[in-house]
Design a protein around this motif. Sequence first.
Motif, PDB file in Angstrom:
ATOM      1  N   ARG A  94     -36.722 -15.005  85.648  1.00  0.00           N
ATOM      2  CA  ARG A  94     -38.246 -15.646  86.228  1.00  0.00           C
ATOM      3  C   ARG A  94     -38.761 -14.106  86.772  1.00  0.00           C
ATOM      4  N   ALA A  95     -39.974 -13.638  86.463  1.00  0.00           N
ATOM      5  CA  ALA A  95     -40.461 -12.549  86.871  1.00  0.00           C
ATOM      6  C   ALA A  95     -39.653 -11.045  86.773  1.00  0.00           C
ATOM      7  N   GLY A  96     -39.029 -11.387  86.263  1.00  0.00           N
ATOM      8  CA  GLY A  96     -38.346  -9.847  85.508  1.00  0.00           C
ATOM      9  C   GLY A  96     -37.187  -9.979  85.997  1.00  0.00           C
ATOM     10  N   LEU A  97     -36.303 -11.259  86.619  1.00  0.00           N
ATOM     11  CA  LEU A  97     -34.949 -11.055  87.467  1.00  0.00           C
ATOM     12  C   LEU A  97     -34.548 -12.276  86.794  1.00  0.00           C
ATOM     13  N   ARG A  98     -32.710 -12.408  87.025  1.00  0.00           N
ATOM     14  CA  ARG A  98     -32.427 -13.141  86.669  1.00  0.00           C
ATOM     15  C   ARG A  98     -32.131 -14.149  87.587  1.00  0.00           C
ATOM     16  N   VAL A  99     -31.952 -15.236  87.314  1.00  0.00           N
ATOM     17  CA  VAL A  99     -31.683 -16.553  87.977  1.00  0.00           C
ATOM     18  C   VAL A  99     -30.298 -16.291  88.362  1.00  0.00           C
ATOM     19  N   GLY A 100     -29.235 -16.378  89.438  1.00  0.00           N
ATOM     20  CA  GLY A 100     -28.360 -15.838  89.867  1.00  0.00           C
ATOM     21  C   GLY A 100     -27.225 -16.907  89.741  1.00  0.00           C
ATOM     22  N   ASN A 101     -28.121 -17.907  90.135  1.00  0.00           N
ATOM     23  CA  ASN A 101     -26.927 -19.656  90.122  1.00  0.00           C
ATOM     24  C   ASN A 101     -27.079 -20.316  88.463  1.00  0.00           C
ATOM     25  N   VAL A 102     -27.525 -19.629  87.281  1.00  0.00           N
ATOM     26  CA  VAL A 102     -27.335 -20.326  86.096  1.00  0.00           C
ATOM     27  C   VAL A 102     -26.556 -18.612  85.075  1.00  0.00           C
ATOM     28  N   GLY A 103     -25.760 -19.687  84.444  1.00  0.00           N
ATOM     29  CA  GLY A 103     -24.568 -18.992  84.044  1.00  0.00           C
ATOM     30  C   GLY A 103     -23.963 -17.475  84.739  1.00  0.00           C
ATOM     31  N   ASP A 104     -23.624 -16.813  84.086  1.00  0.00           N
ATOM     32  CA  ASP A 104     -22.513 -15.533  84.447  1.00  0.00           C
ATOM     33  C   ASP A 104     -23.641 -14.492  83.884  1.00  0.00           C
ATOM     34  N   GLY A 105     -24.725 -14.348  83.014  1.00  0.00           N
ATOM     35  CA  GLY A 105     -25.763 -13.911  82.370  1.00  0.00           C
ATOM     36  C   GLY A 105     -25.028 -12.835  80.990  1.00  0.00           C
ATOM     37  N   THR A 106     -23.621 -13.835  80.807  1.00  0.00           N
ATOM     38  CA  THR A 106     -23.319 -12.765  79.996  1.00  0.00           C
ATOM     39  C   THR A 106     -23.301 -14.269  78.454  1.00  0.00           C
ATOM     40  N   LEU A 107     -23.396 -13.229  77.732  1.00  0.00           N
ATOM     41  CA  LEU A 107     -23.329 -14.050  76.336  1.00  0.00           C
ATOM     42  C   LEU A 107     -22.088 -14.505  75.683  1.00  0.00           C
ATOM     43  N   PRO A 108     -21.607 -15.702  75.403  1.00  0.00           N
ATOM     44  CA  PRO A 108     -20.779 -15.652  74.231  1.00  0.00           C
ATOM     45  C   PRO A 108     -20.802 -14.695  72.956  1.00  0.00           C
ATOM     46  N   GLU A 109     -19.490 -14.219  72.664  1.00  0.00           N
ATOM     47  CA  GLU A 109     -19.220 -13.861  71.523  1.00  0.00           C
ATOM     48  C   GLU A 109     -19.175 -14.283  70.061  1.00  0.00           C
ATOM     49  N   GLY A 110     -19.684 -13.846  69.514  1.00  0.00           N
ATOM     50  CA  GLY A 110     -20.469 -15.147  68.092  1.00  0.00           C
ATOM     51  C   GLY A 110     -21.003 -16.072  68.294  1.00  0.00           C
ATOM     52  N   GLN A 111     -21.655 -16.245  69.368  1.00  0.00           N
ATOM     53  CA  GLN A 111     -22.794 -17.503  69.817  1.00  0.00           C
ATOM     54  C   GLN A 111     -23.803 -17.498  69.006  1.00  0.00           C
ATOM     55  N   ASP A 112     -24.333 -18.062  68.555  1.00  0.00           N
ATOM     56  CA  ASP A 112     -25.623 -17.932  68.353  1.00  0.00           C
ATOM     57  C   ASP A 112     -26.835 -18.605  69.374  1.00  0.00           C
ATOM     58  N   LEU A 113     -27.756 -18.121  69.696  1.00  0.00           N
ATOM     59  CA  LEU A 113     -28.102 -18.227  70.828  1.00  0.00           C
ATOM     60  C   LEU A 113     -30.113 -18.690  70.442  1.00  0.00           C
ATOM     61  N   PHE A 114     -30.491 -19.345  71.297  1.00  0.00           N
ATOM     62  CA  PHE A 114     -31.508 -19.978  71.498  1.00  0.00           C
ATOM     63  C   PHE A 114     -32.404 -19.366  72.787  1.00  0.00           C
ATOM     64  N   VAL A 115     -34.078 -19.008  72.625  1.00  0.00           N
ATOM     65  CA  VAL A 115     -34.463 -18.263  73.668  1.00  0.00           C
ATOM     66  C   VAL A 115     -35.989 -19.126  73.447  1.00  0.00           C
ATOM     67  N   LYS A 116     -36.225 -19.554  74.988  1.00  0.00           N
ATOM     68  CA  LYS A 116     -36.647 -19.808  74.972  1.00  0.00           C
ATOM     69  C   LYS A 116     -37.653 -20.093  76.488  1.00  0.00           C
TER      70      LYS A 116
END
Length: 168
Positions: free
Chosen positions: A42-64
């Motif tokens: 949100r507003a150019g910052l990562r929302v702190g309480n959602v996930g740990d900000g890393t993306l699992p290796e080998g996982q297809d992703l959906f951005v929306k």
Amino acid sequence: IYRALKQRGDRSKFVRINDKLSFSSFFGRNGLRVAPVFAAFRAGLRVGNVGDGTLPEGQDLFVKKIEGRGGIGAELWLAQPHERYRNNKGEECSREDLIGRVLGYSKQADYLIQARLVNHPDIADLTPGALSTVRLLTILNEQGEPEAVNAAFRMAISKTSAVDNFHA
């Protein structure tokens, strides 16, 4: 009529389904399966309480967009070797670049990154690739209870489409 129906009754019990982050959190807390959300911005910052900000290796992703409509701004990113991703337009980037890209998007609108879901093998041959969905229309009946009144099975029409909705 639609606006009038939406305004009746106690609205405090309703979940804001247009907010995909609230929707996911609410249903996840209440035992329903939801696509895992790895990060939100949100507003150019990562929302702190959602996930740990890393993306699992080998996982297809959906951005929306967190509050998007019609698939506008939605992107499918397929996992590639060496922690890279490729979207449906053929663009490729690293994991860090993808997070930076979505962080940049969030300066204009709130975004999330979640796991890509795929169609069940029994219906996979009905679609060129994007996840097919069922849109269920409900209303509150005379007793104030939800009632299903219509349903539509939706499929993408193009291999390059990341979404199946009517807008696409």
